[in-house]
Design an enzyme around this catalytic site. Sequence first.
Site, PDB file in Angstrom:
ATOM      1  N   SER A  15       3.332 -56.474  87.160  1.00 38.12           N
ATOM      2  CA  SER A  15       2.134 -55.880  86.586  1.00 38.12           C
ATOM      3  C   SER A  15       1.284 -57.017  86.065  1.00 38.12           C
ATOM      4  O   SER A  15       1.822 -58.022  85.594  1.00 38.12           O
ATOM      5  CB  SER A  15       2.551 -54.953  85.423  1.00 38.12           C
ATOM      6  OG  SER A  15       1.653 -53.895  85.248  1.00 38.12           O
ATOM      7  N   ARG A  16      -0.035 -56.878  86.176  1.00 39.97           N
ATOM      8  CA  ARG A  16      -0.887 -57.985  85.762  1.00 39.97           C
ATOM      9  C   ARG A  16      -0.828 -58.180  84.255  1.00 39.97           C
ATOM     10  O   ARG A  16      -0.885 -59.301  83.752  1.00 39.97           O
ATOM     11  CB  ARG A  16      -2.314 -57.733  86.235  1.00 39.97           C
ATOM     12  CG  ARG A  16      -2.437 -57.688  87.757  1.00 39.97           C
ATOM     13  CD  ARG A  16      -3.696 -57.024  88.187  1.00 39.97           C
ATOM     14  NE  ARG A  16      -3.906 -55.762  87.492  1.00 39.97           N
ATOM     15  CZ  ARG A  16      -4.971 -54.993  87.622  1.00 39.97           C
ATOM     16  NH1 ARG A  16      -5.929 -55.344  88.424  1.00 39.97           N
ATOM     17  NH2 ARG A  16      -5.061 -53.865  86.948  1.00 39.97           N
TER      18      ARG A  16
ATOM     19  N   LYS B 265       2.663 -40.029  93.005  1.00 34.26           N
ATOM     20  CA  LYS B 265       1.717 -39.124  93.643  1.00 34.26           C
ATOM     21  C   LYS B 265       0.315 -39.486  93.189  1.00 34.26           C
ATOM     22  O   LYS B 265       0.169 -40.022  92.084  1.00 34.26           O
ATOM     23  CB  LYS B 265       2.020 -37.657  93.322  1.00 34.26           C
ATOM     24  CG  LYS B 265       2.186 -37.303  91.839  1.00 34.26           C
ATOM     25  CD  LYS B 265       1.115 -37.485  90.838  1.00 34.26           C
ATOM     26  CE  LYS B 265      -0.225 -36.853  91.045  1.00 34.26           C
ATOM     27  NZ  LYS B 265      -1.087 -36.982  89.824  1.00 34.26           N
TER      28      LYS B 265
HETATM   29  P1  NAP Z   1      -2.808 -46.454  84.844  1.00 36.43           P
HETATM   30  O1  NAP Z   1      -2.062 -46.502  83.555  1.00 36.43           O
HETATM   31  O2  NAP Z   1      -4.309 -46.510  84.781  1.00 36.43           O
HETATM   32  O3  NAP Z   1      -2.355 -47.573  85.869  1.00 36.43           O
HETATM   33  C1  NAP Z   1      -1.024 -48.003  86.025  1.00 36.43           C
HETATM   34  C2  NAP Z   1      -0.991 -49.521  86.117  1.00 36.43           C
HETATM   35  O4  NAP Z   1      -1.379 -49.925  87.422  1.00 36.43           O
HETATM   36  C3  NAP Z   1      -1.995 -50.202  85.211  1.00 36.43           C
HETATM   37  O5  NAP Z   1      -1.494 -50.308  83.916  1.00 36.43           O
HETATM   38  C4  NAP Z   1      -2.195 -51.533  85.883  1.00 36.43           C
HETATM   39  O6  NAP Z   1      -1.238 -52.454  85.378  1.00 36.43           O
HETATM   40  C5  NAP Z   1      -1.931 -51.241  87.346  1.00 36.43           C
HETATM   41  N1  NAP Z   1      -3.186 -51.252  88.074  1.00 36.43           N
HETATM   42  C6  NAP Z   1      -4.290 -50.483  87.852  1.00 36.43           C
HETATM   43  N2  NAP Z   1      -5.250 -50.788  88.719  1.00 36.43           N
HETATM   44  C7  NAP Z   1      -4.785 -51.780  89.489  1.00 36.43           C
HETATM   45  C8  NAP Z   1      -5.323 -52.533  90.551  1.00 36.43           C
HETATM   46  N3  NAP Z   1      -6.556 -52.316  90.995  1.00 36.43           N
HETATM   47  N4  NAP Z   1      -4.548 -53.467  91.124  1.00 36.43           N
HETATM   48  C9  NAP Z   1      -3.294 -53.694  90.695  1.00 36.43           C
HETATM   49  N5  NAP Z   1      -2.732 -53.024  89.663  1.00 36.43           N
HETATM   50  C10 NAP Z   1      -3.469 -52.064  89.086  1.00 36.43           C
HETATM   51  O7  NAP Z   1      -2.440 -45.149  85.668  1.00 36.43           O
HETATM   52  P2  NAP Z   1      -1.296 -44.071  85.437  1.00 36.43           P
HETATM   53  O8  NAP Z   1      -1.813 -42.978  84.591  1.00 36.43           O
HETATM   54  O9  NAP Z   1      -0.008 -44.720  85.062  1.00 36.43           O
HETATM   55  O10 NAP Z   1      -1.228 -43.470  86.920  1.00 36.43           O
HETATM   56  C11 NAP Z   1      -0.666 -44.194  87.985  1.00 36.43           C
HETATM   57  C12 NAP Z   1      -0.230 -43.203  89.053  1.00 36.43           C
HETATM   58  O11 NAP Z   1       0.694 -42.275  88.465  1.00 36.43           O
HETATM   59  C13 NAP Z   1      -1.395 -42.363  89.606  1.00 36.43           C
HETATM   60  O12 NAP Z   1      -1.243 -42.180  90.989  1.00 36.43           O
HETATM   61  C14 NAP Z   1      -1.260 -41.045  88.863  1.00 36.43           C
HETATM   62  O13 NAP Z   1      -1.716 -39.937  89.634  1.00 36.43           O
HETATM   63  C15 NAP Z   1       0.250 -40.952  88.670  1.00 36.43           C
HETATM   64  N6  NAP Z   1       0.643 -40.119  87.527  1.00 36.43           N
HETATM   65  C16 NAP Z   1       0.015 -40.281  86.307  1.00 36.43           C
HETATM   66  C17 NAP Z   1       0.335 -39.424  85.257  1.00 36.43           C
HETATM   67  C18 NAP Z   1      -0.316 -39.540  83.889  1.00 36.43           C
HETATM   68  O14 NAP Z   1      -0.006 -38.740  82.996  1.00 36.43           O
HETATM   69  N7  NAP Z   1      -1.204 -40.499  83.645  1.00 36.43           N
HETATM   70  C19 NAP Z   1       1.295 -38.437  85.451  1.00 36.43           C
HETATM   71  C20 NAP Z   1       1.942 -38.348  86.666  1.00 36.43           C
HETATM   72  C21 NAP Z   1       1.611 -39.203  87.696  1.00 36.43           C
HETATM   73  P3  NAP Z   1      -1.639 -53.980  85.117  1.00 36.43           P
HETATM   74  O15 NAP Z   1      -3.035 -54.004  84.553  1.00 36.43           O
HETATM   75  O16 NAP Z   1      -0.593 -54.466  84.162  1.00 36.43           O
HETATM   76  O17 NAP Z   1      -1.561 -54.623  86.465  1.00 36.43           O
END
Ligand code: NAP
Length: 303
Positions: free
Chosen positions: A33-34, A87
């Site tokens: 993770s970044r 997903k």
């Molecule tokens: P998030 O917190 O915004 O993103 C997860 C991590 O991915 C970020 O912390 C970031 O980590 C990395 N990331 C983001 N953009 C990136 C990029 N352009 N390139 C490389 N790394 C990147 O999102 P999330 O809510 O966890 O959701 C991620 C997935 O899980 C989605 O597909 C979502 O549908 C699914 N999901 C989410 C939830 C929820 O409640 N939020 C529930 C079920 C499923 P770094 O900055 O450390 O790299």
Amino acid sequence: MQIALVGIGKIAVDQHVPAIAASPDWDLAATVSRKGSVAGVPAFSDFAAFLDAFPDVPVVSLCLPPVPRFAYAEAALRAGRHVMLEKPPGATLAEVHALQAMAAARGLTLYTTWHSRMAHAVAPARAWLADKVIRRAHITWREDVRKWHPGQDWVFEPGGMGVFDPGINALSILTHILPAPVHLTAATLEFPANRQTPIAAALTFSGGVTADFDWRQEGSQIWDIMLDTSAGSLALRMGGNILEIDGQVISGEDSIMGEYPALYARMAELVAGGTSEVDLAPMVHVADALTIGRRLQTDPFHF
Ligand code: NAP
């Protein structure tokens, strides 16, 4: 088995890390993770560096948003690793087909997870519906985007899917419990004037199935699927966690904490069995809605 977790953000911290920690099958060997990391676990900010440094970690679980995920999945499969996808499994259908072909050609496991299918009441609902004729069904999926995706601008960028990010969870349940498939016939999508993806959607499917997704819900949140059948009514509430038949609660519990442990148990089975599980049915409905949907413009949205 050793596993690496990629994209340490909201869902990784809320669900993946605790599910792996509690699992008898998995040992969290590294994170990539970044910015994010997990205390006590080797952390990488570069995926290629992880693949070089840990050639013996056989499985990678990708918790990134859908748009950046493909490049990581492709690199993992090229490096001979089994892959588990959050997903929705990709930003497009074609990229998931490409991953499926790559995994098959290399004898690797690809698992497109749908966590809502693991909700407590989904399996009993599917079993009860198996021999019924569905007359009508309606999904109400109304939640507050500010509560569940605070500041996550990617959900409103191209490929972020907007309200279909949660709505696809409902569609993953629907496509799993219906005894016969349906297809989308009409959709109305509301786009905030300053955003690229819809904040609300009204969907009509064949077979009397409709859906109402809205991300502007304040107060109590609603994740319900109601079905009228030849032998009574069935309701799945709380995102598939509570089952009601003819208005009586039959089973379930109001907690999503079993979903991710079930996904990791399934991934262990798939790897042990040398098979993949790839189901794009929920995403086909989203792609169809974005293809034939009527577009309405609504108020600008700011977090
Ligand atoms: P998030 O917190 O915004 O993103 C997860 C991590 O991915 C970020 O912390 C970031 O980590 C990395 N990331 C983001 N953009 C990136 C990029 N352009 N390139 C490389 N790394 C990147 O999102 P999330 O809510 O966890 O959701 C991620 C997935 O899980 C989605 O597909 C979502 O549908 C699914 N999901 C989410 C939830 C929820 O409640 N939020 C529930 C079920 C499923 P770094 O900055 O450390 O790299």
